[in-house]
Design a protein around this motif. Structure first.
Motif, short mmCIF file in Angstrom:
data_model
loop_
_atom_site.label_atom_id
_atom_site.label_comp_id
_atom_site.label_asym_id
_atom_site.label_seq_id
_atom_site.Cartn_x
_atom_site.Cartn_y
_atom_site.Cartn_z
N MET A 172 75.85 35.03 -20.11
CA MET A 172 76.40 34.59 -18.73
C MET A 172 75.67 34.61 -17.50
O MET A 172 75.20 35.67 -17.23
CB MET A 172 77.68 34.97 -18.72
N SER A 173 75.68 33.68 -16.81
CA SER A 173 74.97 33.79 -15.41
C SER A 173 76.16 34.46 -14.50
O SER A 173 77.31 34.50 -14.46
CB SER A 173 74.80 32.50 -15.01
N ARG A 174 75.30 34.92 -13.49
CA ARG A 174 76.17 35.76 -12.33
C ARG A 174 77.39 34.88 -11.54
O ARG A 174 78.51 35.34 -11.54
CB ARG A 174 75.19 36.20 -11.45
N PRO A 175 77.09 33.59 -11.20
CA PRO A 175 78.33 32.85 -10.51
C PRO A 175 79.22 32.72 -11.59
O PRO A 175 80.47 32.64 -11.06
CB PRO A 175 77.63 31.46 -10.25
N VAL A 176 79.25 32.11 -12.87
CA VAL A 176 80.12 32.02 -13.72
C VAL A 176 80.89 33.55 -14.06
O VAL A 176 82.18 33.25 -14.16
CB VAL A 176 79.41 31.74 -15.20
N LEU A 177 80.32 34.61 -14.03
CA LEU A 177 81.02 35.56 -14.21
C LEU A 177 81.95 36.13 -12.78
O LEU A 177 82.95 36.58 -12.99
CB LEU A 177 80.11 36.93 -14.44
N ILE A 178 81.46 35.80 -11.71
CA ILE A 178 82.00 36.15 -10.56
C ILE A 178 83.26 35.20 -10.68
O ILE A 178 84.50 35.40 -10.21
CB ILE A 178 81.21 35.88 -9.25
N ALA A 179 83.05 33.82 -10.98
CA ALA A 179 84.26 32.80 -10.93
C ALA A 179 85.43 33.24 -12.11
O ALA A 179 86.60 33.24 -11.56
CB ALA A 179 83.75 31.58 -11.26
N LEU A 180 84.93 33.94 -13.23
CA LEU A 180 85.67 34.29 -14.27
C LEU A 180 86.51 35.78 -13.79
O LEU A 180 87.82 35.53 -13.99
CB LEU A 180 85.02 34.65 -15.42
N LEU A 181 85.85 36.41 -12.91
CA LEU A 181 86.67 37.54 -12.44
C LEU A 181 87.73 37.40 -11.28
O LEU A 181 88.83 37.79 -11.26
CB LEU A 181 85.50 38.75 -11.91
N LEU A 182 87.18 36.33 -10.58
CA LEU A 182 88.12 35.89 -9.48
C LEU A 182 89.47 35.11 -10.14
O LEU A 182 90.58 35.15 -9.56
CB LEU A 182 87.49 34.84 -8.45
N ALA A 183 89.16 34.48 -11.31
CA ALA A 183 90.18 33.72 -11.94
C ALA A 183 91.29 34.83 -12.62
O ALA A 183 92.45 34.61 -12.46
CB ALA A 183 89.65 32.88 -12.90
#
Length: 66
Positions: A1-12
């Motif tokens: 998983m890329s970093r932006p996808v991981l950050i977006a998932l954590l924010l969600a």
């Protein structure tokens, strides 16, 4: 998983958990008073009323400890 996808998932996940907490806390507030008038009167008699306390005369002024 890329970093932006991981950050977006954590924010969600954080947003969803925050919304769930708000809904749970608000559902407990049913609008009924927590105390009856009799209980409120007993509490006010025991703890005192909401009258303002008299000013302290000749007291020591508090100062910070720093």
């Amino acid at each position: 998983m890329s970093r932006p996808v991981l950050i977006a998932l954590l924010l969600a996940v954080a947003a969803a958990s925050s919304a769930a907490i708000v809904l749970i806390v608000n559902s407990r507030n049913t609008g009924t008073p927590a105390l009856t008038e009799e209980q409120r009167a007993v509490r006010e008699k025991f703890f005192g009323s909401d009258k303002e306390l008299p000013p302290i005369e000749e007291g020591q002024e508090m100062s910070p400890r720093w």
